[in-house]
Design a protein around this motif. Structure first.
Motif, PDB file in Angstrom:
ATOM      1  N   LYS A 135     -98.184  32.736  31.523  1.00 29.90           N
ATOM      2  CA  LYS A 135     -98.397  31.513  32.414  1.00 29.90           C
ATOM      3  C   LYS A 135     -97.555  31.970  33.727  1.00 29.90           C
ATOM      4  CE  LYS A 135     -96.590  27.354  32.193  1.00 29.90           C
ATOM      5  NZ  LYS A 135     -95.913  26.268  31.408  1.00 29.90           N
ATOM      6  N   THR A 136     -96.469  32.789  33.481  1.00 29.40           N
ATOM      7  CA  THR A 136     -95.816  32.781  34.685  1.00 29.40           C
ATOM      8  C   THR A 136     -96.016  34.297  35.446  1.00 29.40           C
ATOM      9  OG1 THR A 136     -93.966  32.202  33.116  1.00 29.40           O
ATOM     10  CG2 THR A 136     -93.054  33.302  35.227  1.00 29.40           C
ATOM     11  N   GLY A 137     -97.306  34.736  34.919  1.00 26.29           N
ATOM     12  CA  GLY A 137     -97.884  35.990  35.612  1.00 26.29           C
ATOM     13  C   GLY A 137     -97.231  37.367  35.117  1.00 26.29           C
ATOM     14  N   LEU A 138     -96.506  37.336  34.180  1.00 21.19           N
ATOM     15  CA  LEU A 138     -95.865  38.518  33.757  1.00 21.19           C
ATOM     16  C   LEU A 138     -96.558  39.330  32.915  1.00 21.19           C
ATOM     17  CD1 LEU A 138     -92.580  36.854  33.089  1.00 21.19           C
ATOM     18  CD2 LEU A 138     -93.217  37.929  35.327  1.00 21.19           C
ATOM     19  N   LYS A 139     -96.511  40.794  33.086  1.00 17.75           N
ATOM     20  CA  LYS A 139     -97.211  41.786  32.328  1.00 17.75           C
ATOM     21  C   LYS A 139     -96.399  42.772  31.437  1.00 17.75           C
ATOM     22  CE  LYS A 139    -101.239  41.475  34.678  1.00 17.75           C
ATOM     23  NZ  LYS A 139    -102.698  40.945  33.994  1.00 17.75           N
ATOM     24  N   THR A 140     -95.001  42.703  31.593  1.00 20.35           N
ATOM     25  CA  THR A 140     -94.483  43.553  30.817  1.00 20.35           C
ATOM     26  C   THR A 140     -93.379  42.574  30.287  1.00 20.35           C
ATOM     27  OG1 THR A 140     -93.125  44.105  32.737  1.00 20.35           O
ATOM     28  CG2 THR A 140     -94.834  45.614  31.993  1.00 20.35           C
ATOM     29  N   ILE A 141     -92.933  42.802  28.840  1.00 17.31           N
ATOM     30  CA  ILE A 141     -91.987  42.099  28.213  1.00 17.31           C
ATOM     31  C   ILE A 141     -91.283  42.940  26.792  1.00 17.31           C
ATOM     32  CG2 ILE A 141     -93.976  41.289  26.519  1.00 17.31           C
ATOM     33  CD1 ILE A 141     -92.537  38.307  26.605  1.00 17.31           C
ATOM     34  N   ALA A 142     -90.202  42.508  26.633  1.00 16.24           N
ATOM     35  CA  ALA A 142     -89.505  42.992  25.573  1.00 16.24           C
ATOM     36  C   ALA A 142     -88.957  42.040  24.492  1.00 16.24           C
ATOM     37  CB  ALA A 142     -88.072  44.062  25.938  1.00 16.24           C
ATOM     38  N   PHE A 143     -89.105  42.223  23.418  1.00 15.80           N
ATOM     39  CA  PHE A 143     -88.453  41.144  22.208  1.00 15.80           C
ATOM     40  C   PHE A 143     -87.316  41.970  21.281  1.00 15.80           C
ATOM     41  CE2 PHE A 143     -92.987  39.735  22.849  1.00 15.80           C
ATOM     42  CZ  PHE A 143     -92.676  38.447  22.584  1.00 15.80           C
ATOM     43  N   PRO A 144     -86.454  41.289  20.966  1.00 17.58           N
ATOM     44  CA  PRO A 144     -85.516  41.850  19.924  1.00 17.58           C
ATOM     45  C   PRO A 144     -85.934  41.259  18.663  1.00 17.58           C
ATOM     46  CG  PRO A 144     -84.824  39.464  20.714  1.00 17.58           C
ATOM     47  CD  PRO A 144     -86.080  39.979  21.542  1.00 17.58           C
ATOM     48  N   ALA A 145     -85.804  41.542  17.314  1.00 15.99           N
ATOM     49  CA  ALA A 145     -86.049  41.256  16.090  1.00 15.99           C
ATOM     50  C   ALA A 145     -85.470  39.782  15.845  1.00 15.99           C
ATOM     51  CB  ALA A 145     -85.505  42.164  14.916  1.00 15.99           C
ATOM     52  N   ILE A 146     -86.261  38.911  16.433  1.00 13.71           N
ATOM     53  CA  ILE A 146     -85.710  37.589  16.296  1.00 13.71           C
ATOM     54  C   ILE A 146     -85.537  37.119  14.893  1.00 13.71           C
ATOM     55  CG2 ILE A 146     -86.455  35.043  16.855  1.00 13.71           C
ATOM     56  CD1 ILE A 146     -88.539  36.344  18.918  1.00 13.71           C
ATOM     57  N   SER A 147     -84.526  36.439  14.764  1.00 18.83           N
ATOM     58  CA  SER A 147     -84.073  35.786  13.541  1.00 18.83           C
ATOM     59  C   SER A 147     -83.495  36.734  12.486  1.00 18.83           C
ATOM     60  CB  SER A 147     -85.119  35.076  12.669  1.00 18.83           C
ATOM     61  OG  SER A 147     -85.283  33.576  13.403  1.00 18.83           O
ATOM     62  N   THR A 148     -83.675  38.025  12.506  1.00 21.21           N
ATOM     63  CA  THR A 148     -83.030  39.054  11.660  1.00 21.21           C
ATOM     64  C   THR A 148     -81.541  39.336  11.525  1.00 21.21           C
ATOM     65  OG1 THR A 148     -83.638  41.029  12.862  1.00 21.21           O
ATOM     66  CG2 THR A 148     -85.373  40.013  11.874  1.00 21.21           C
ATOM     67  N   GLY A 149     -80.747  38.524  12.326  1.00 22.70           N
ATOM     68  CA  GLY A 149     -79.411  39.079  12.443  1.00 22.70           C
ATOM     69  C   GLY A 149     -78.663  37.776  11.735  1.00 22.70           C
ATOM     70  N   ILE A 150     -77.965  37.031  12.563  1.00 23.65           N
ATOM     71  CA  ILE A 150     -77.186  35.843  12.172  1.00 23.65           C
ATOM     72  C   ILE A 150     -78.078  34.701  11.284  1.00 23.65           C
ATOM     73  CG2 ILE A 150     -75.833  33.832  12.867  1.00 23.65           C
ATOM     74  CD1 ILE A 150     -74.858  35.744  15.173  1.00 23.65           C
ATOM     75  N   TYR A 151     -79.470  34.677  11.625  1.00 22.65           N
ATOM     76  CA  TYR A 151     -80.174  33.725  10.921  1.00 22.65           C
ATOM     77  C   TYR A 151     -80.831  34.364   9.608  1.00 22.65           C
ATOM     78  CZ  TYR A 151     -80.023  30.274  14.895  1.00 22.65           C
ATOM     79  OH  TYR A 151     -79.706  29.453  15.707  1.00 22.65           O
ATOM     80  N   ARG A 152     -80.586  35.552   9.354  1.00 22.75           N
ATOM     81  CA  ARG A 152     -80.894  36.109   8.095  1.00 22.75           C
ATOM     82  C   ARG A 152     -82.138  36.260   7.519  1.00 22.75           C
ATOM     83  NH1 ARG A 152     -77.500  31.933   6.801  1.00 22.75           N
ATOM     84  NH2 ARG A 152     -79.082  31.202   5.395  1.00 22.75           N
ATOM     85  N   TYR A 153     -83.230  36.353   8.511  1.00 22.54           N
ATOM     86  CA  TYR A 153     -84.752  36.328   8.041  1.00 22.54           C
ATOM     87  C   TYR A 153     -84.762  37.836   7.751  1.00 22.54           C
ATOM     88  CZ  TYR A 153     -89.399  34.496   8.239  1.00 22.54           C
ATOM     89  OH  TYR A 153     -90.667  34.247   7.946  1.00 22.54           O
ATOM     90  N   PRO A 154     -85.335  38.171   6.464  1.00 21.15           N
ATOM     91  CA  PRO A 154     -85.522  39.718   5.851  1.00 21.15           C
ATOM     92  C   PRO A 154     -86.176  40.454   7.047  1.00 21.15           C
ATOM     93  CG  PRO A 154     -86.093  38.060   4.253  1.00 21.15           C
ATOM     94  CD  PRO A 154     -85.827  37.232   5.403  1.00 21.15           C
ATOM     95  N   LEU A 155     -85.813  41.477   7.068  1.00 24.11           N
ATOM     96  CA  LEU A 155     -86.524  42.325   8.134  1.00 24.11           C
ATOM     97  C   LEU A 155     -87.953  42.648   7.943  1.00 24.11           C
ATOM     98  CD1 LEU A 155     -85.799  43.939  10.786  1.00 24.11           C
ATOM     99  CD2 LEU A 155     -84.959  45.904   9.429  1.00 24.11           C
ATOM    100  N   GLU A 156     -88.353  43.071   6.533  1.00 19.80           N
ATOM    101  CA  GLU A 156     -89.536  43.390   6.256  1.00 19.80           C
ATOM    102  C   GLU A 156     -90.438  42.014   6.734  1.00 19.80           C
ATOM    103  OE1 GLU A 156     -91.125  45.954   4.656  1.00 19.80           O
ATOM    104  OE2 GLU A 156     -89.229  47.175   4.816  1.00 19.80           O
TER     105      GLU A 156
END
Ligand code: AR6
Length: 204
Positions: A135-156
């Motif tokens: 929506k903002t017109g962006l074409k390039t983006i980077a994500f971390p592994a959301i929730s897999t640290g302090i929030y303890r979501y299993p990485l697999e």
């Protein structure tokens, strides 16, 4: 056995040095999906980085702390105006001292055994972040592994959701993005994502 160990070590090193790139050729439009080992605050080749924030949007530890530290106090000042964010939702701010144009703040679910809607909420983080970037017109983006640290979501499970959600978005919105990058902070996370891409458990 020695040789096997060596091969494993060598492979890991190659994965570390390489940006594993998978080209999704959809309707003649290419979206590059890349895995990188590193720090998300140092990704100058993307317009927007995604922050794994909390509902207050007022900073914290982990990747959130690193992003606020690198961006500087103006980021917190802007975040204060946003009135927080619900789990699974996303909000956008400037990036200040970061080498990017914007930061998208999303709030991942806290892992609580998996029967409390965690998977849908985590998928919503990726989906809503991509929608907001588009929506903002962006074409390039980077994500971390959301929730897999302090929030303890299993990485697999979390990596499967991350890759599958991004894959579905790319299919539904061909050409929306040129580059979608997953920035993994440690070798175990990179290996996990790499296995899922390499093992074709995720269809691209
Ligand atoms: N670059 C890339 N990835 C990172 C970095 C970095 N600089 N630092 C950590 N990671 P976490 P969550 C990885 O705990 O689980 C905060 O206090 C890390 O290894 O940052 O969603 C917020 O304010 C892990 O794989 O976020 C919330 O309260 C991944 O990023 C809460 O933590 C996510 O770990 C959110 O917890």
């Amino acid at each position: 056995e020695q040789a096997g160990r060596f091969k494993g070590a060598k492979l890991r090193q190659e994965i570390t040095q390489l940006q594993v790139e998978v080209l999704a050729n959809l309707n003649q439009v290419q979206t590059k999906i890349a895995l990188t080992l590193g720090d998300i605050t140092k990704q100058g080749d993307v317009e927007v980085i995604v922050n794994a924030a909390n509902k207050s949007l007022l900073g914290g530890g982990g990747v959130d702390g690193a992003i606020h530290k690198a961006a500087g106090p103006q980021l917190l000042a802007e975040c204060r105006q946003l009135n927080g964010c619900q789990t699974g939702q996303a909000k956008i701010t400037g990036a200040y001292n970061l080498p990017n144009k914007y930061v998208i703040h999303t709030v991942g679910p806290i892992w609580n055994g998996g029967a409390h809607g965690e998977a849908d909420l985590l998928a919503a983080c990726y989906e809503n972040s991509l929608r907001l970037a588009q929506k903002t017109g962006l074409k390039t983006i980077a994500f971390p592994a959301i929730s897999t640290g302090i929030y303890r979501y299993p990485l697999e499970e979390a990596s499967q959701i991350a890759l599958a959600t991004v894959q579905a978005f790319v299919k539904a919105n061909p050409g929306a993005f040129e580059l979608i990058k997953f920035v993994l902070f440690d070798q175990a996370a990179l290996d996990c994502y790499y296995r899922k891409l390499g093992g074709l458990q995720v269809e691209l």
